[in-house]
Design a protein around this motif. Structure first.
Motif, mmCIF file in Angstrom:
data_model
loop_
_atom_site.group_PDB
_atom_site.id
_atom_site.type_symbol
_atom_site.label_atom_id
_atom_site.label_comp_id
_atom_site.label_asym_id
_atom_site.label_seq_id
_atom_site.Cartn_x
_atom_site.Cartn_y
_atom_site.Cartn_z
ATOM 1 N N UNK A 115 0.841 -1.184 0.000
ATOM 2 C CA UNK A 115 0.000 0.000 0.000
ATOM 3 C C UNK A 115 0.879 1.237 0.000
ATOM 4 N N UNK A 116 0.255 2.367 -0.316
ATOM 5 C CA UNK A 116 0.960 3.638 -0.327
ATOM 6 C C UNK A 116 0.157 4.629 0.520
ATOM 7 N N UNK A 117 0.856 5.392 1.344
ATOM 8 C CA UNK A 117 0.254 6.366 2.247
ATOM 9 C C UNK A 117 0.678 7.778 1.860
ATOM 10 N N UNK A 120 -2.348 14.987 3.599
ATOM 11 C CA UNK A 120 -2.643 16.222 2.885
ATOM 12 C C UNK A 120 -3.368 17.164 3.839
ATOM 13 N N UNK A 121 -3.080 18.441 3.717
ATOM 14 C CA UNK A 121 -3.795 19.436 4.521
ATOM 15 C C UNK A 121 -5.295 19.323 4.264
ATOM 16 N N UNK A 122 -6.059 19.432 5.311
ATOM 17 C CA UNK A 122 -7.508 19.373 5.186
ATOM 18 C C UNK A 122 -8.026 20.452 4.224
ATOM 19 N N UNK A 123 -7.366 21.609 4.203
ATOM 20 C CA UNK A 123 -7.801 22.715 3.340
ATOM 21 C C UNK A 123 -7.394 22.537 1.875
ATOM 22 N N UNK A 124 -6.528 21.588 1.579
ATOM 23 C CA UNK A 124 -6.050 21.394 0.210
ATOM 24 C C UNK A 124 -7.000 20.456 -0.539
ATOM 25 N N UNK A 139 -8.201 7.413 5.659
ATOM 26 C CA UNK A 139 -8.277 6.394 6.708
ATOM 27 C C UNK A 139 -8.219 6.989 8.112
ATOM 28 N N UNK A 140 -7.780 8.251 8.221
ATOM 29 C CA UNK A 140 -7.673 8.870 9.542
ATOM 30 C C UNK A 140 -7.466 10.369 9.385
ATOM 31 N N UNK A 141 -7.533 11.052 10.506
ATOM 32 C CA UNK A 141 -7.212 12.474 10.580
ATOM 33 C C UNK A 141 -6.139 12.633 11.647
ATOM 34 N N UNK A 142 -5.085 13.334 11.306
ATOM 35 C CA UNK A 142 -4.027 13.644 12.272
ATOM 36 C C UNK A 142 -4.275 15.085 12.727
ATOM 37 N N UNK A 143 -4.767 15.219 13.939
ATOM 38 C CA UNK A 143 -5.137 16.535 14.468
ATOM 39 C C UNK A 143 -3.910 17.442 14.606
ATOM 40 N N UNK A 144 -4.084 18.684 14.193
ATOM 41 C CA UNK A 144 -3.062 19.730 14.374
ATOM 42 C C UNK A 144 -1.690 19.339 13.827
ATOM 43 N N UNK A 145 -1.650 18.640 12.721
ATOM 44 C CA UNK A 145 -0.395 18.124 12.175
ATOM 45 C C UNK A 145 0.444 19.207 11.504
ATOM 46 N N UNK A 146 -0.211 20.062 10.729
ATOM 47 C CA UNK A 146 0.509 21.068 9.944
ATOM 48 C C UNK A 146 0.493 22.434 10.625
ATOM 49 N N UNK A 157 -5.099 11.614 6.441
ATOM 50 C CA UNK A 157 -4.201 10.508 6.111
ATOM 51 C C UNK A 157 -4.942 9.629 5.112
ATOM 52 N N UNK A 158 -4.293 9.407 3.961
ATOM 53 C CA UNK A 158 -4.928 8.680 2.877
ATOM 54 C C UNK A 158 -4.081 7.460 2.503
ATOM 55 N N UNK A 159 -4.757 6.423 2.038
ATOM 56 C CA UNK A 159 -4.092 5.151 1.729
ATOM 57 C C UNK A 159 -4.667 4.578 0.436
ATOM 58 N N UNK A 160 -3.778 3.937 -0.320
ATOM 59 C CA UNK A 160 -4.194 3.241 -1.543
ATOM 60 C C UNK A 160 -3.577 1.865 -1.524
ATOM 61 N N UNK A 161 -4.404 0.858 -1.666
ATOM 62 C CA UNK A 161 -3.906 -0.513 -1.763
ATOM 63 C C UNK A 161 -3.253 -0.701 -3.132
#
Length: 162
Positions: A115-117, A120-124, A139-146, A157-161
């Motif tokens: 898989x590939x992870x 991306x900014x929520x605003x993008x 697949x998830x949200x990383x709070x206050x990451x950027x 957080x996005x994932x592609x099999x």
């Protein structure tokens, strides 16, 4: 090295060189409010990450290539992670980001990633929509990451099999 036909010009994707970093940093500062440093890019090259540039050849010598975009992919056992991907403002919305991401997906497959992870900014929303079109799922949200202008911003957080 991959050849890609993107109208109205032809580009190729090749390994990033230290000599490309001046152009890469110009794009980085043009498109991101909180850009990577030149040290981040040179460290990624030295660490052996898969650092690519999208170029339009301007002459016979490689140092005359016009860098239009770039990406850095880190591959580990069974997985790949897109650390960064950018396309210069003048070349956005012409399919180059998608072409680079498809290249990274194939590169990940060649290295037997399952898989590939990416994050991306929520605003993008433009980038997030591109990722969804190419099969990525949130697949998830990383709070206050950027870092953001007024505090912090969440990362999707996005994932592609594969």
């Amino acid at each position: 090295m991959a050849q890609i036909r993107a109208r109205p010009f032809q580009i190729k994707i090749r390994e990033m060189r230290l000599s490309d970093l001046e152009q890469v940093i110009c794009i980085e500062h043009e498109i991101f409010l909180f850009p990577w440093s030149i040290g981040n890019f040179s460290d990624s090259i030295k660490a052996g990450h898969h650092c690519q540039v999208m170029v339009q050849q301007q002459g016979a010598e490689p140092d005359t290539d016009l860098v239009m975009g770039y990406s850095i992919l880190m591959i580990g056992p069974g997985e790949a992670h897109v650390l960064t991907l950018g396309v210069g403002y003048a070349w956005q919305n012409q399919g180059l980001g998608g072409a680079m991401l498809r290249y990274l997906i194939e590169l990940s497959r060649k290295h037997r990633a399952e898989f590939i992870l990416l994050d991306v900014r929520e605003s993008n929303t433009g980038a997030a929509n591109l990722y969804r079109r190419l099969g990525f799922q949130q697949i998830a949200v990383h709070k206050d990451y950027y870092p953001a202008m007024c505090g912090r911003e969440d990362a999707l957080i996005m994932r592609r099999e594969l």
